[in-house]
Scaffold this motif. Structure first.
Motif, PDB file in Angstrom:
ATOM      1  N   PHE A 141       8.680 -11.129  -8.297  1.00 50.03           N
ATOM      2  CA  PHE A 141       9.300 -11.220  -6.975  1.00 50.03           C
ATOM      3  C   PHE A 141       9.605  -9.842  -6.413  1.00 50.03           C
ATOM      4  O   PHE A 141       9.365  -9.569  -5.228  1.00 50.03           O
ATOM      5  CB  PHE A 141      10.593 -12.034  -7.043  1.00 50.03           C
ATOM      6  N   PHE A 142      10.135  -8.947  -7.251  1.00 48.91           N
ATOM      7  CA  PHE A 142      10.411  -7.590  -6.788  1.00 48.91           C
ATOM      8  C   PHE A 142       9.132  -6.911  -6.301  1.00 48.91           C
ATOM      9  O   PHE A 142       9.128  -6.247  -5.259  1.00 48.91           O
ATOM     10  CB  PHE A 142      11.042  -6.754  -7.911  1.00 48.91           C
ATOM     11  N   ALA A 143       8.048  -7.086  -7.056  1.00 48.89           N
ATOM     12  CA  ALA A 143       6.778  -6.464  -6.676  1.00 48.89           C
ATOM     13  C   ALA A 143       6.269  -7.032  -5.357  1.00 48.89           C
ATOM     14  O   ALA A 143       5.811  -6.288  -4.485  1.00 48.89           O
ATOM     15  CB  ALA A 143       5.742  -6.677  -7.784  1.00 48.89           C
ATOM     16  N   ASP A 144       6.350  -8.341  -5.185  1.00 51.69           N
ATOM     17  CA  ASP A 144       5.914  -8.972  -3.935  1.00 51.69           C
ATOM     18  C   ASP A 144       6.727  -8.456  -2.750  1.00 51.69           C
ATOM     19  O   ASP A 144       6.186  -8.147  -1.688  1.00 51.69           O
ATOM     20  CB  ASP A 144       6.064 -10.498  -4.015  1.00 51.69           C
ATOM     21  N   THR A 145       8.033  -8.380  -2.937  1.00 50.39           N
ATOM     22  CA  THR A 145       8.907  -7.981  -1.839  1.00 50.39           C
ATOM     23  C   THR A 145       8.701  -6.518  -1.471  1.00 50.39           C
ATOM     24  O   THR A 145       8.674  -6.154  -0.284  1.00 50.39           O
ATOM     25  CB  THR A 145      10.382  -8.232  -2.216  1.00 50.39           C
ATOM     26  N   LEU A 146       8.551  -5.660  -2.483  1.00 55.31           N
ATOM     27  CA  LEU A 146       8.289  -4.252  -2.203  1.00 55.31           C
ATOM     28  C   LEU A 146       6.966  -4.068  -1.473  1.00 55.31           C
ATOM     29  O   LEU A 146       6.846  -3.229  -0.576  1.00 55.31           O
ATOM     30  CB  LEU A 146       8.295  -3.454  -3.509  1.00 55.31           C
ATOM     31  N   ALA A 147       5.973  -4.872  -1.848  1.00 51.17           N
ATOM     32  CA  ALA A 147       4.683  -4.809  -1.161  1.00 51.17           C
ATOM     33  C   ALA A 147       4.825  -5.228   0.300  1.00 51.17           C
ATOM     34  O   ALA A 147       4.209  -4.636   1.199  1.00 51.17           O
ATOM     35  CB  ALA A 147       3.666  -5.701  -1.868  1.00 51.17           C
ATOM     36  N   GLN A 148       5.663  -6.226   0.569  1.00 51.02           N
ATOM     37  CA  GLN A 148       5.881  -6.667   1.944  1.00 51.02           C
ATOM     38  C   GLN A 148       6.647  -5.613   2.748  1.00 51.02           C
ATOM     39  O   GLN A 148       6.413  -5.447   3.948  1.00 51.02           O
ATOM     40  CB  GLN A 148       6.642  -8.001   1.969  1.00 51.02           C
ATOM     41  N   CYS A 149       7.549  -4.897   2.082  1.00 51.80           N
ATOM     42  CA  CYS A 149       8.244  -3.794   2.768  1.00 51.80           C
ATOM     43  C   CYS A 149       7.256  -2.710   3.179  1.00 51.80           C
ATOM     44  O   CYS A 149       7.335  -2.155   4.281  1.00 51.80           O
ATOM     45  CB  CYS A 149       9.329  -3.205   1.865  1.00 51.80           C
ATOM     46  N   GLU A 150       6.318  -2.411   2.292  1.00 51.84           N
ATOM     47  CA  GLU A 150       5.285  -1.425   2.601  1.00 51.84           C
ATOM     48  C   GLU A 150       4.402  -1.909   3.753  1.00 51.84           C
ATOM     49  O   GLU A 150       4.031  -1.134   4.643  1.00 51.84           O
ATOM     50  CB  GLU A 150       4.437  -1.166   1.354  1.00 51.84           C
ATOM     51  N   THR A 151       4.097  -3.206   3.766  1.00 51.72           N
ATOM     52  CA  THR A 151       3.308  -3.777   4.863  1.00 51.72           C
ATOM     53  C   THR A 151       4.053  -3.663   6.189  1.00 51.72           C
ATOM     54  O   THR A 151       3.469  -3.319   7.221  1.00 51.72           O
ATOM     55  CB  THR A 151       2.979  -5.254   4.574  1.00 51.72           C
ATOM     56  N   ALA A 152       5.345  -3.947   6.171  1.00 50.67           N
ATOM     57  CA  ALA A 152       6.154  -3.823   7.391  1.00 50.67           C
ATOM     58  C   ALA A 152       6.151  -2.395   7.906  1.00 50.67           C
ATOM     59  O   ALA A 152       6.135  -2.153   9.122  1.00 50.67           O
ATOM     60  CB  ALA A 152       7.582  -4.291   7.122  1.00 50.67           C
ATOM     61  N   THR A 153       6.156  -1.439   6.997  1.00 53.10           N
ATOM     62  CA  THR A 153       6.123  -0.026   7.382  1.00 53.10           C
ATOM     63  C   THR A 153       4.805   0.334   8.051  1.00 53.10           C
ATOM     64  O   THR A 153       4.768   1.058   9.052  1.00 53.10           O
ATOM     65  CB  THR A 153       6.336   0.867   6.156  1.00 53.10           C
TER      66      THR A 153
END
Length: 327
Positions: A122-134
């Motif tokens: 879950f942490f990895a998925d969420t961090l990846a989504q934060c990078e996508t938002a950036t």
């Protein structure tokens, strides 16, 4: 000058130029201070949402996907510094080719094929989504939103749905420290209808709406728009129906391995917006925050260091007094 000398001179490139990576198309799209028109911003969002593939189609297909005219897509390429759409596509193709040739993009075999636990996944998925938002949110959209939220002439109203109202409340509390006139809208149906009666051209409604989109939130935003309010929408990648009439739409990817959409990415955007509003207001917000802190200290709202230390100093004296007075 001989042809041989001319060729030699042409190949000579300053060492400084070689050390500096070329600006990508994404870099140009995300530059601060870009004065994109509303129509051009629609194309920018499409390009960023599916980069670089969205820019490798025809002008007509790109324009149709963004809901604008062909000349708008052409003007955007020129505004980015290219002679035309073809040159922009050439730059994108060069990026793709460089990416495919780079050894950094070669997939490395994992040392051990161990499935991560649910927490790390879950942490990895969420961090990846934060990078996508950036990567996929246009800087110009943030700048336009911050400009509205920093305007002291405007009253800022923040609202959201069942879950997203908590993020709306965080934005309102941040803005409350930075400026006057930041209001959190949260109440029953009758209270919300009463709020509509006060909304006009001097209001900015920041609305959070993520799937499943709420009918009452959409109705409120539509009526606020009809009354002259400016609408800033924060929503997911699928976009709330409010995006059809919002002045500014900022999207965030929210899907993760959890059965619930994450609110980490919207919160990340909220904190970035608050930081930008603070920077834009300069010393003004510090004066306001100082006044708020002074009143809170007088009324013992928070336990700051001085109050804690003074409390600790009085505790031994109180304990000694109790011992003396005990029978």
């Amino acid at each position: 000058m001989t042809a041989r000398h001319a060729m030699t001179r042409k190949k000579a490139v300053p060492a400084k130029a070689l050390s500096q990576p070329a600006r990508t198309v994404r870099d140009r799209l995300m530059e601060q201070g870009r004065a994109f028109s509303k129509s051009e911003l629609k194309v920018v969002r499409i390009l960023l949402s599916n980069y670089p593939a969205a820019g490798l189609t025809t002008v007509s297909k790109l324009a149709k996907q963004a809901g604008v005219s062909d000349p708008t897509a052409l003007r955007l390429a020129q505004r980015l510094g290219f002679d035309g759409f073809t040159e922009m596509q050439d730059a994108l193709l060069t990026e793709v080719e460089a990416h495919m040739r780079s050894p950094l993009t070669l997939q490395q075999a994992p040392a051990a094929r161990q499935r991560p636990d649910v927490y790390r996944a879950f942490f990895a998925d969420t961090l990846a989504q934060c990078e996508t938002a950036t990567r996929e949110t246009a800087t110009a959209d943030y700048e336009r939103a911050v400009l509205l939220l920093s305007d002291p002439r405007m009253t800022v109203l923040c609202m959201g749905g069942r879950f997203s109202r908590f993020v709306a409340g965080i934005l309102q509390r941040c803005l409350h420290h930075l400026r006057e006139g930041a209001v959190f809208l949260d109440g029953n149906a009758a209270d919300m209808v009463d709020e509509l009666a006060l909304i006009g051209k001097r209001h900015v409604l920041v609305v959070f709406d993520y799937r499943r989109y709420q009918a009452d939130t959409i109705r409120f935003a539509a009526q606020a728009k009809d009354r002259g309010a400016r609408i800033v929408l924060l929503t997911d990648s699928w976009k709330s129906p409010i995006s059809a009439f919002a002045d500014i739409t900022i999207t965030a990817p929210t899907a993760t391995s959890s059965p619930f959409d994450t609110l980490v990415t919207p919160l990340l955007q909220v904190e970035a917006i608050a930081a930008a509003v603070a920077e834009r207001r300069g010393a003004d917000w510090r004066d306001r925050a100082a006044r708020l802190e002074e009143v809170r200290t007088e009324n013992h709202v928070t336990l700051d260091n001085s109050s804690r230390s003074s409390k600790m100093k009085t505790q031994p004296r109180n304990r000694a007094a109790k011992i003396r007075n005990s029978p």
